[in-house]
Each structure stands twice: as structure tokens, then as C-alpha cells.
Write a protein that holds these residues in place. Structure first.
Motif, PDB file in Angstrom:
ATOM      1  N   PHE A  70      18.867  94.697  73.053  1.00 11.19           N
ATOM      2  CA  PHE A  70      20.007  96.007  73.785  1.00 11.19           C
ATOM      3  C   PHE A  70      20.061  95.623  75.074  1.00 11.19           C
ATOM      4  CE2 PHE A  70      17.740  98.034  70.066  1.00 11.19           C
ATOM      5  CZ  PHE A  70      18.805  98.642  69.599  1.00 11.19           C
ATOM      6  N   ILE A  71      19.144  95.014  75.803  1.00  9.22           N
ATOM      7  CA  ILE A  71      19.415  94.777  77.375  1.00  9.22           C
ATOM      8  C   ILE A  71      20.763  94.053  77.860  1.00  9.22           C
ATOM      9  CG2 ILE A  71      18.384  93.639  79.481  1.00  9.22           C
ATOM     10  CD1 ILE A  71      17.143  96.347  78.878  1.00  9.22           C
ATOM     11  N   LEU A 123      19.145  97.077  86.853  1.00 12.23           N
ATOM     12  CA  LEU A 123      20.550  96.263  86.191  1.00 12.23           C
ATOM     13  C   LEU A 123      21.804  96.992  86.739  1.00 12.23           C
ATOM     14  CD1 LEU A 123      19.277  95.440  82.676  1.00 12.23           C
ATOM     15  CD2 LEU A 123      19.239  94.048  84.698  1.00 12.23           C
ATOM     16  N   GLU A 124      21.785  98.189  86.796  1.00 13.40           N
ATOM     17  CA  GLU A 124      22.881  98.919  87.152  1.00 13.40           C
ATOM     18  C   GLU A 124      23.215  98.909  88.582  1.00 13.40           C
ATOM     19  OE1 GLU A 124      24.075 103.737  87.380  1.00 13.40           O
ATOM     20  OE2 GLU A 124      21.924 103.444  87.343  1.00 13.40           O
ATOM     21  N   LEU A 162      27.473  94.958  80.671  1.00 11.32           N
ATOM     22  CA  LEU A 162      28.589  94.960  80.464  1.00 11.32           C
ATOM     23  C   LEU A 162      29.366  96.389  81.152  1.00 11.32           C
ATOM     24  CD1 LEU A 162      28.463  94.225  76.342  1.00 11.32           C
ATOM     25  CD2 LEU A 162      28.699  92.698  78.284  1.00 11.32           C
ATOM     26  N   THR A 163      30.844  95.989  81.239  1.00 12.38           N
ATOM     27  CA  THR A 163      31.627  97.133  81.792  1.00 12.38           C
ATOM     28  C   THR A 163      32.219  97.845  80.663  1.00 12.38           C
ATOM     29  OG1 THR A 163      33.715  95.811  81.405  1.00 12.38           O
ATOM     30  CG2 THR A 163      32.567  95.556  83.552  1.00 12.38           C
ATOM     31  N   LEU A 164      32.733  99.007  80.888  1.00 10.50           N
ATOM     32  CA  LEU A 164      32.834  99.760  79.796  1.00 10.50           C
ATOM     33  C   LEU A 164      34.058  99.262  78.844  1.00 10.50           C
ATOM     34  CD1 LEU A 164      33.070 102.722  78.379  1.00 10.50           C
ATOM     35  CD2 LEU A 164      34.812 103.405  80.189  1.00 10.50           C
ATOM     36  N   ASP A 165      35.188  98.604  79.443  1.00 11.41           N
ATOM     37  CA  ASP A 165      36.055  97.835  78.650  1.00 11.41           C
ATOM     38  C   ASP A 165      35.310  96.975  77.939  1.00 11.41           C
ATOM     39  OD1 ASP A 165      37.833  99.159  79.733  1.00 11.41           O
ATOM     40  OD2 ASP A 165      38.495  97.718  81.216  1.00 11.41           O
ATOM     41  N   GLU A 166      34.404  96.021  78.306  1.00 13.01           N
ATOM     42  CA  GLU A 166      33.668  95.179  77.448  1.00 13.01           C
ATOM     43  C   GLU A 166      32.714  95.909  76.479  1.00 13.01           C
ATOM     44  OE1 GLU A 166      32.933  91.431  80.930  1.00 13.01           O
ATOM     45  OE2 GLU A 166      31.552  93.241  80.734  1.00 13.01           O
ATOM     46  N   LEU A 167      32.030  96.739  76.499  1.00 10.58           N
ATOM     47  CA  LEU A 167      31.352  97.737  75.719  1.00 10.58           C
ATOM     48  C   LEU A 167      32.413  98.107  74.341  1.00 10.58           C
ATOM     49  CD1 LEU A 167      29.076  99.808  77.857  1.00 10.58           C
ATOM     50  CD2 LEU A 167      28.288  98.226  76.361  1.00 10.58           C
ATOM     51  N   GLU A 168      33.400  98.644  74.929  1.00  8.02           N
ATOM     52  CA  GLU A 168      34.418  99.166  74.064  1.00  8.02           C
ATOM     53  C   GLU A 168      34.975  97.955  73.234  1.00  8.02           C
ATOM     54  OE1 GLU A 168      37.383 101.696  76.382  1.00  8.02           O
ATOM     55  OE2 GLU A 168      35.948 103.295  76.041  1.00  8.02           O
TER      56      GLU A 168
END
Length: 197
Positions: free
Chosen positions: A180-181, A144-145, A186-192
Motif C-alpha cells: 500500500f505505501i 511522505l505527504e 502518487l498524484t491524484l491523476d496517477e491514482l485515478e
């Protein structure tokens, strides 16, 4: 008398995974083992708390910490070669076991039994099965990464590993995939964006 066991373990950081694949980011077996330990713990907790299982989560973590340790002597044999046929797989498994035995001999006698039970785990146990699933889950997350970074090299591996994960018929794996998958896309901004004060 010096003992070499932990110096060899430290060399896990030099053993590169996915050697036949073009990767956006290299991965070594030390970081992989830490990820598998975390995922194995998660699967054990899900098994126990969601499905009423009795998997020993701490044993899963310890099995995972040492699950690649033989590779400090053998290197990482790519999966397509390792599982090419039963003869090659059997020979490589024997080589891995011998490497583990050699590593255990690098410990003081009074420590060997305590470490050996994790370096040479009970392959019939629920904990071992959990770690094997976590190992595949870590490989799936790697795919995925790479996909998220635009690398199509891992597309076939992603499909194959996903099918393998579902074929295990482990509810805890399905639970992890469902809950969880998606976050791994998501990008970091989307995660945050999902974090609230």
C-alpha cells in the motif's frame, strides 16, 4: 446536569500536531485519530486474514479513536521532548493518564465503564500494539505527504519512523508497507489511472 465529555472530544480538531516542524499542511489530532483508526483496522484485518491472527479489529478501531484524547487537556507534546529521557516520558504518561481519568469523570456514571476501556486501554494487548504501529504508520504517511510536496523538513523523521516500523517485527506492517505505501507517492491523476470502469 450537562456532561462535558463529548464537547471536549470535539476540541480535538483544534490540537495541532507536528508543532516543531514546518508543514505544508497542518494536521490536527481529530483527523489523525481517524486515520490511525483506519490503519489499525487494516493492520488487524491483515493480521487475521493473511497471517491467521486473532486481533479484535473493532477494539483496535476504538482504541485508535480515543488514543490522543488526553491531548485536549495536555496539548500535543512533540515526540523528541516526550521521549527525551525516561523521567520526562514517565511524567508525561502520568499526566496523560490523569487527563484521561478527568475526561472519563465527565460522563454519566452508567456510560463510564463502556468508554473507559477504550480511553484507558490494556497496554499489554495485541490491539494496543496494533494501534501503536498504526500511529507510527500514520506519522510515516505524513512524512511522505510532506516529501511529495517538496518539504525536506520531514526527511530525518521519515528515516527514523521507517526504521521504527521495521524494528517492530510485525508481518502485517511489512505487508502494508509492501502493498500500500507506494500509492502514497502518487498524484491524484496517477491514482485515478489505476481505476478501471
Amino acid at each position: 446536569m450537562p456532561y462535558n465529555f463529548y464537547a471536549f472530544m470535539d476540541r480535538m480538531k483544534y490540537i495541532r500536531r507536528w508543532s516543531l516542524m514546518r508543514s505544508v499542511r497542518d494536521e490536527n489530532i481529530m483527523e489523525h485519530s481517524q486515520q490511525v483508526a483506519m490503519l489499525a483496522h487494516a493492520l488487524a484485518v491483515i493480521n487475521n486474514k493473511v497471517y491467521g491472527g486473532t486481533v479484535n479489529a473493532e477494539k483496535c478501531v476504538m482504541y485508535a479513536v480515543y488514543h490522543e484524547c488526553s491531548e485536549v487537556m495536555t496539548g500535543d507534546l512533540p515526540t523528541p521532548i516526550k521521549y527525551f529521557n525516561n523521567s520526562i516520558h514517565g511524567a508525561y504518561k502520568s499526566l496523560e493518564d490523569k487527563a484521561c481519568e478527568k475526561l472519563i469523570a465527565m460522563l454519566p456514571e452508567e456510560m463510564r465503564g463502556e468508554i473507559e476501556r477504550y480511553v484507558l486501554p490494556d497496554a499489554q494487548s495485541a490491539e494496543y500494539k496494533t494501534v501503536k504501529a498504526a500511529d507510527r504508520l500514520a506519522a510515516y504517511i505524513k512524512c511522505l505527504e510532506e516529501h511529495r510536496c517538496g518539504n525536506t523538513e520531514f526527511e530525518k523523521a521519515k528515516k527514523s519512523i521507517e526504521a521504527d516500523l521495521h524494528s517492530r517485527n510485525m508481518p502485517e506492517v511489512e505487508y502494508f508497507m509492501e502493498h500500500f505505501i507506494q500509492s502514497f507517492y502518487l498524484t491524484l491523476d496517477e491514482l485515478e489511472g489505476g481505476i478501471t470502469d
